[in-house]
Motif scaffolding. Structure first.
Motif, PDB file in Angstrom:
ATOM      1  N   THR A  10     -40.143  12.781 -60.878  1.00 28.20           N
ATOM      2  CA  THR A  10     -39.951  11.394 -61.282  1.00 28.20           C
ATOM      3  C   THR A  10     -38.471  11.034 -61.194  1.00 28.20           C
ATOM      4  OG1 THR A  10     -39.759  12.098 -63.595  1.00 28.20           O
ATOM      5  CG2 THR A  10     -41.941  11.438 -62.822  1.00 28.20           C
ATOM      6  N   GLY A  11     -38.205   9.748 -61.302  1.00 25.64           N
ATOM      7  CA  GLY A  11     -36.830   9.274 -61.281  1.00 25.64           C
ATOM      8  C   GLY A  11     -36.438   8.710 -59.925  1.00 25.64           C
ATOM      9  N   THR A  12     -35.137   8.639 -59.704  1.00 24.16           N
ATOM     10  CA  THR A  12     -34.622   8.142 -58.429  1.00 24.16           C
ATOM     11  C   THR A  12     -34.872   9.158 -57.324  1.00 24.16           C
ATOM     12  OG1 THR A  12     -32.426   9.081 -58.828  1.00 24.16           O
ATOM     13  CG2 THR A  12     -32.850   6.849 -59.669  1.00 24.16           C
ATOM     14  N   LEU A  13     -34.560   8.746 -56.095  1.00 21.15           N
ATOM     15  CA  LEU A  13     -34.783   9.642 -54.956  1.00 21.15           C
ATOM     16  C   LEU A  13     -33.958  10.913 -55.086  1.00 21.15           C
ATOM     17  CD1 LEU A  13     -35.965  10.285 -52.199  1.00 21.15           C
ATOM     18  CD2 LEU A  13     -34.127   8.920 -51.157  1.00 21.15           C
ATOM     19  N   VAL A  14     -32.705  10.777 -55.480  1.00 20.98           N
ATOM     20  CA  VAL A  14     -31.842  11.951 -55.636  1.00 20.98           C
ATOM     21  C   VAL A  14     -32.388  12.870 -56.724  1.00 20.98           C
ATOM     22  CG1 VAL A  14     -29.511  12.731 -56.200  1.00 20.98           C
ATOM     23  CG2 VAL A  14     -29.833  10.671 -54.811  1.00 20.98           C
ATOM     24  N   GLU A  15     -32.848  12.297 -57.840  1.00 17.54           N
ATOM     25  CA  GLU A  15     -33.406  13.113 -58.918  1.00 17.54           C
ATOM     26  C   GLU A  15     -34.683  13.817 -58.472  1.00 17.54           C
ATOM     27  OE1 GLU A  15     -33.891  10.231 -61.951  1.00 17.54           O
ATOM     28  OE2 GLU A  15     -31.842  10.436 -62.735  1.00 17.54           O
ATOM     29  N   ARG A  16     -35.520  13.131 -57.722  1.00 17.43           N
ATOM     30  CA  ARG A  16     -36.762  13.747 -57.245  1.00 17.43           C
ATOM     31  C   ARG A  16     -36.468  14.897 -56.294  1.00 17.43           C
ATOM     32  NH1 ARG A  16     -40.464   9.716 -54.494  1.00 17.43           N
ATOM     33  NH2 ARG A  16     -42.000  11.379 -54.793  1.00 17.43           N
ATOM     34  N   VAL A  17     -35.490  14.711 -55.407  1.00 17.25           N
ATOM     35  CA  VAL A  17     -35.117  15.791 -54.481  1.00 17.25           C
ATOM     36  C   VAL A  17     -34.561  16.973 -55.250  1.00 17.25           C
ATOM     37  CG1 VAL A  17     -33.560  16.434 -52.605  1.00 17.25           C
ATOM     38  CG2 VAL A  17     -34.763  14.239 -52.531  1.00 17.25           C
ATOM     39  N   ARG A  18     -33.712  16.705 -56.239  1.00 17.07           N
ATOM     40  CA  ARG A  18     -33.121  17.786 -57.023  1.00 17.07           C
ATOM     41  C   ARG A  18     -34.191  18.556 -57.794  1.00 17.07           C
ATOM     42  NH1 ARG A  18     -30.161  14.940 -60.089  1.00 17.07           N
ATOM     43  NH2 ARG A  18     -28.325  14.889 -58.735  1.00 17.07           N
ATOM     44  N   LYS A  19     -35.138  17.844 -58.387  1.00 13.67           N
ATOM     45  CA  LYS A  19     -36.211  18.513 -59.130  1.00 13.67           C
ATOM     46  C   LYS A  19     -37.106  19.321 -58.203  1.00 13.67           C
ATOM     47  CE  LYS A  19     -36.414  15.065 -62.834  1.00 13.67           C
ATOM     48  NZ  LYS A  19     -37.229  14.003 -63.472  1.00 13.67           N
ATOM     49  N   ALA A  20     -37.375  18.783 -57.009  1.00 14.54           N
ATOM     50  CA  ALA A  20     -38.228  19.507 -56.061  1.00 14.54           C
ATOM     51  C   ALA A  20     -37.570  20.797 -55.597  1.00 14.54           C
ATOM     52  CB  ALA A  20     -38.546  18.604 -54.870  1.00 14.54           C
ATOM     53  N   THR A  35     -42.095  25.355 -56.693  1.00 16.95           N
ATOM     54  CA  THR A  35     -42.028  25.086 -55.257  1.00 16.95           C
ATOM     55  C   THR A  35     -41.927  26.390 -54.470  1.00 16.95           C
ATOM     56  OG1 THR A  35     -40.955  22.958 -55.682  1.00 16.95           O
ATOM     57  CG2 THR A  35     -40.734  23.891 -53.463  1.00 16.95           C
ATOM     58  N   TYR A  36     -41.056  27.266 -54.914  1.00 19.56           N
ATOM     59  CA  TYR A  36     -40.872  28.544 -54.204  1.00 19.56           C
ATOM     60  C   TYR A  36     -42.056  29.468 -54.430  1.00 19.56           C
ATOM     61  CZ  TYR A  36     -36.191  26.659 -53.926  1.00 19.56           C
ATOM     62  OH  TYR A  36     -35.123  25.831 -53.682  1.00 19.56           O
ATOM     63  N   ARG A  37     -42.702  29.373 -55.592  1.00 18.17           N
ATOM     64  CA  ARG A  37     -43.899  30.171 -55.821  1.00 18.17           C
ATOM     65  C   ARG A  37     -45.023  29.748 -54.879  1.00 18.17           C
ATOM     66  NH1 ARG A  37     -44.172  29.148 -60.712  1.00 18.17           N
ATOM     67  NH2 ARG A  37     -45.627  27.399 -60.588  1.00 18.17           N
ATOM     68  N   ASP A  38     -45.190  28.443 -54.680  1.00 19.98           N
ATOM     69  CA  ASP A  38     -46.218  27.955 -53.757  1.00 19.98           C
ATOM     70  C   ASP A  38     -45.888  28.297 -52.310  1.00 19.98           C
ATOM     71  OD1 ASP A  38     -47.490  26.956 -55.940  1.00 19.98           O
ATOM     72  OD2 ASP A  38     -46.951  24.861 -55.588  1.00 19.98           O
ATOM     73  N   LEU A  39     -44.603  28.242 -51.946  1.00 24.59           N
ATOM     74  CA  LEU A  39     -44.206  28.629 -50.586  1.00 24.59           C
ATOM     75  C   LEU A  39     -44.488  30.107 -50.339  1.00 24.59           C
ATOM     76  CD1 LEU A  39     -40.859  26.698 -50.067  1.00 24.59           C
ATOM     77  CD2 LEU A  39     -42.980  26.381 -48.788  1.00 24.59           C
ATOM     78  N   ARG A  40     -44.211  30.924 -51.348  1.00 25.65           N
ATOM     79  CA  ARG A  40     -44.496  32.363 -51.207  1.00 25.65           C
ATOM     80  C   ARG A  40     -45.986  32.593 -51.005  1.00 25.65           C
ATOM     81  NH1 ARG A  40     -43.676  35.740 -56.535  1.00 25.65           N
ATOM     82  NH2 ARG A  40     -45.459  34.384 -57.012  1.00 25.65           N
ATOM     83  N   TRP A  41     -46.812  31.885 -51.803  1.00 30.42           N
ATOM     84  CA  TRP A  41     -48.253  32.029 -51.618  1.00 30.42           C
ATOM     85  C   TRP A  41     -48.672  31.556 -50.237  1.00 30.42           C
ATOM     86  CZ3 TRP A  41     -51.174  27.523 -50.818  1.00 30.42           C
ATOM     87  CH2 TRP A  41     -52.531  27.745 -50.625  1.00 30.42           C
ATOM     88  N   LEU A  58     -34.243  12.276 -46.167  1.00 31.78           N
ATOM     89  CA  LEU A  58     -34.256  13.037 -47.414  1.00 31.78           C
ATOM     90  C   LEU A  58     -35.478  12.704 -48.270  1.00 31.78           C
ATOM     91  CD1 LEU A  58     -32.377  15.121 -48.682  1.00 31.78           C
ATOM     92  CD2 LEU A  58     -31.361  13.290 -50.049  1.00 31.78           C
ATOM     93  N   GLY A  59     -36.011  11.498 -48.159  1.00 30.40           N
ATOM     94  CA  GLY A  59     -37.167  11.101 -48.965  1.00 30.40           C
ATOM     95  C   GLY A  59     -38.452  11.811 -48.592  1.00 30.40           C
ATOM     96  N   VAL A  60     -38.459  12.518 -47.461  1.00 29.73           N
ATOM     97  CA  VAL A  60     -39.668  13.232 -47.051  1.00 29.73           C
ATOM     98  C   VAL A  60     -39.872  14.481 -47.898  1.00 29.73           C
ATOM     99  CG1 VAL A  60     -40.852  14.308 -45.092  1.00 29.73           C
ATOM    100  CG2 VAL A  60     -39.346  12.346 -44.730  1.00 29.73           C
ATOM    101  N   LEU A  61     -38.772  15.056 -48.414  1.00 28.27           N
ATOM    102  CA  LEU A  61     -38.861  16.333 -49.128  1.00 28.27           C
ATOM    103  C   LEU A  61     -39.775  16.264 -50.352  1.00 28.27           C
ATOM    104  CD1 LEU A  61     -37.986  19.256 -49.439  1.00 28.27           C
ATOM    105  CD2 LEU A  61     -35.950  18.448 -50.664  1.00 28.27           C
ATOM    106  N   ARG A 101     -48.116  21.201 -53.386  1.00 29.13           N
ATOM    107  CA  ARG A 101     -48.741  21.363 -54.705  1.00 29.13           C
ATOM    108  C   ARG A 101     -50.237  21.096 -54.645  1.00 29.13           C
ATOM    109  NH1 ARG A 101     -44.541  18.554 -59.060  1.00 29.13           N
ATOM    110  NH2 ARG A 101     -42.774  19.979 -58.721  1.00 29.13           N
ATOM    111  N   ARG A 102     -50.639  20.088 -53.875  1.00 27.16           N
ATOM    112  CA  ARG A 102     -52.063  19.793 -53.765  1.00 27.16           C
ATOM    113  C   ARG A 102     -52.810  20.934 -53.074  1.00 27.16           C
ATOM    114  NH1 ARG A 102     -50.204  14.320 -53.374  1.00 27.16           N
ATOM    115  NH2 ARG A 102     -49.830  14.482 -51.131  1.00 27.16           N
TER     116      ARG A 102
END
Length: 404
Positions: free
Chosen positions: A87-97, A103-109, A50-53, A61-62
């Motif tokens: 930022t935050g814990t791993l669960v918080e980072r995954v949830r924010k991502a 994220t979806y705008r960049d995937l669409r591009w 899960l930490g890879v996400l 983003r880069r």
């Protein structure tokens, strides 16, 4: 003339081709990223990966940021980034991502650019072949304008428009990004204000301890000695030896001198908190008094500040200390003989500019003067700009927002 136009067309087409080539190279990188994305999806299905996400989202983003900068260099218009900080814990980072619209705008591009990036490059290569034949004859032999090579520039413009439409954040995301930047700016400003307040308290404590307190202790000792001497003189007067008032008079005179020096120290401390001259003369009068005592030939210009209502006391105090510190620095370090102070009443607040004709090269990292000025200004949500090239002149511009 035709050859000149042909060279210009070739130069523009060359720049446009480089733009398309870079875009195509980014599209080719999409192949690699698709593999990374598939690995991320598979790894995220099992809790261990899960930490890879979040790291994959940061990589995306880069890539999108690189495309934004490329498009910005070509068009001259910056494409704003609007992301939720991971930022935050791993669960918080995954949830924010996962929840971040960026994220979806960049995937669409990424998916769409995977197609049009390569197609535009192939079209540009084809136009180069045709243009070398057609425009070479059309311009060089017939003296006409190039007709094929300019189409490559239009392809680069088309790539810019499509990428801008895909990468530009939504109005809501842009507002959220501006709000996040504002919160970060206020956090830094608050930290600077707290640091400036702490430094000011330490300065006041140091002045009271090293100056006023020492004077008062000395005064107390002088008064004690005078009292003992007086008692001795009274006792001596009861015997055969006559009293000697000169000793008592000298000790009392010394005590009076100590009291006056202590009062002077207290006045100095009070001026450091809020100069009384601001209350008596106003900002313009106080600045003119600073200019008169600075040791430089200082010109003070007032553009409406003295007329009408006064600025809040905190704003006037900040402006006064900025001018005082700037003139002190100019007298000590710049080698200038002349300086100028401009005060202006603006619709949004107070503007001031301090300039000197010295050697320049003022460096904020070289001391605490400029840094203290910036912190004092930032504490009032103001801005400060320092322009000091080598050889001068030095210009310090400050804007302090206030309601008149």
């Amino acid at each position: 003339m035709a050859r000149t136009e042909l060279r210009d067309a070739l130069a523009r087409a060359d720049r446009a081709s480089m733009q398309l080539l870079m875009g195509a190279g980014m599209a080719l990188l999409s192949y690699v990223f698709v593999a990374v994305l598939l690995f991320t999806v598979v790894a995220s299905l099992i809790v261990i990966g899960l930490g890879v996400l979040p790291e994959t989202v940061l990589l995306l983003r880069r890539m999108a940021g690189a495309k934004r900068r490329q498009v910005g260099r070509w068009s001259g218009a910056e494409i704003r980034e609007a992301y939720t900080p991971l930022t935050g814990t791993l669960v918080e980072r995954v949830r924010k991502a996962v929840k971040d619209p960026g994220t979806y705008r960049d995937l669409r591009w990424l998916v769409v650019h995977f197609v049009y990036g390569l197609l535009l490059l192939y079209a540009a290569l084809l136009l180069w072949v045709i243009g070398a034949l057609v425009d070479g004859v059309w311009c060089a032999l017939l003296g006409r304008r190039a007709v094929v090579l300019p189409l490559i520039v239009r392809l680069a413009d088309l790539d810019t428009r499509w990428s801008t439409a895909l990468l530009k954040p939504s109005p809501e995301a842009e507002r959220n990004a501006e709000l996040a930047e504002r919160v970060e700016e206020l956090t830094v400003t608050r930290a600077g204000a707290v640091a400036a307040h702490g430094a000011e308290l330490r300065r006041i404590e140091r002045d009271l301890h090293d100056g006023t307190q020492a004077r008062l202790v000395s005064l107390s000792m002088r008064v004690g000695l005078a009292r003992r001497a007086y008692d001795k003189q009274i006792a001596a007067g009861l015997g055969e030896a006559p009293p000697d008032p000169d000793v008592v008079r000298k000790l009392l005179a010394d005590a009076q001198d100590q009291a006056e020096e202590a009062l002077t120290e207290l006045r100095h401390v009070v001026r450091g908190i809020h100069p009384p001259i601001l209350t008596d003369r106003g900002l313009v009068g106080a600045v003119r008094a600073l200019a008169a005592g600075s040791g430089l030939d200082v010109t003070v210009r007032d553009d409406g500040v003295e007329d009408g209502p006064r600025a809040p006391a905190a704003v006037e105090a900040a402006a006064y200390f900025v001018v005082a510190e700037a003139l002190t620095n100019a007298a000590k370090h710049s080698g200038a003989r002349r300086a100028a102070v401009e005060l202006a009443r603006g619709a949004a607040g107070l503007r001031l500019l301090v300039s000197d004709e010295g050697r320049g090269s003022a460096d904020e990292s070289g001391g605490t003067g400029l840094l203290g000025m910036r912190r004092r200004v930032a504490a009032l949500d103001g801005t400060m700009e320092v322009v000091s090239p080598a050889g001068g002149p030095t210009r310090i511009g400050v804007e302090l927002p206030c309601v008149w």
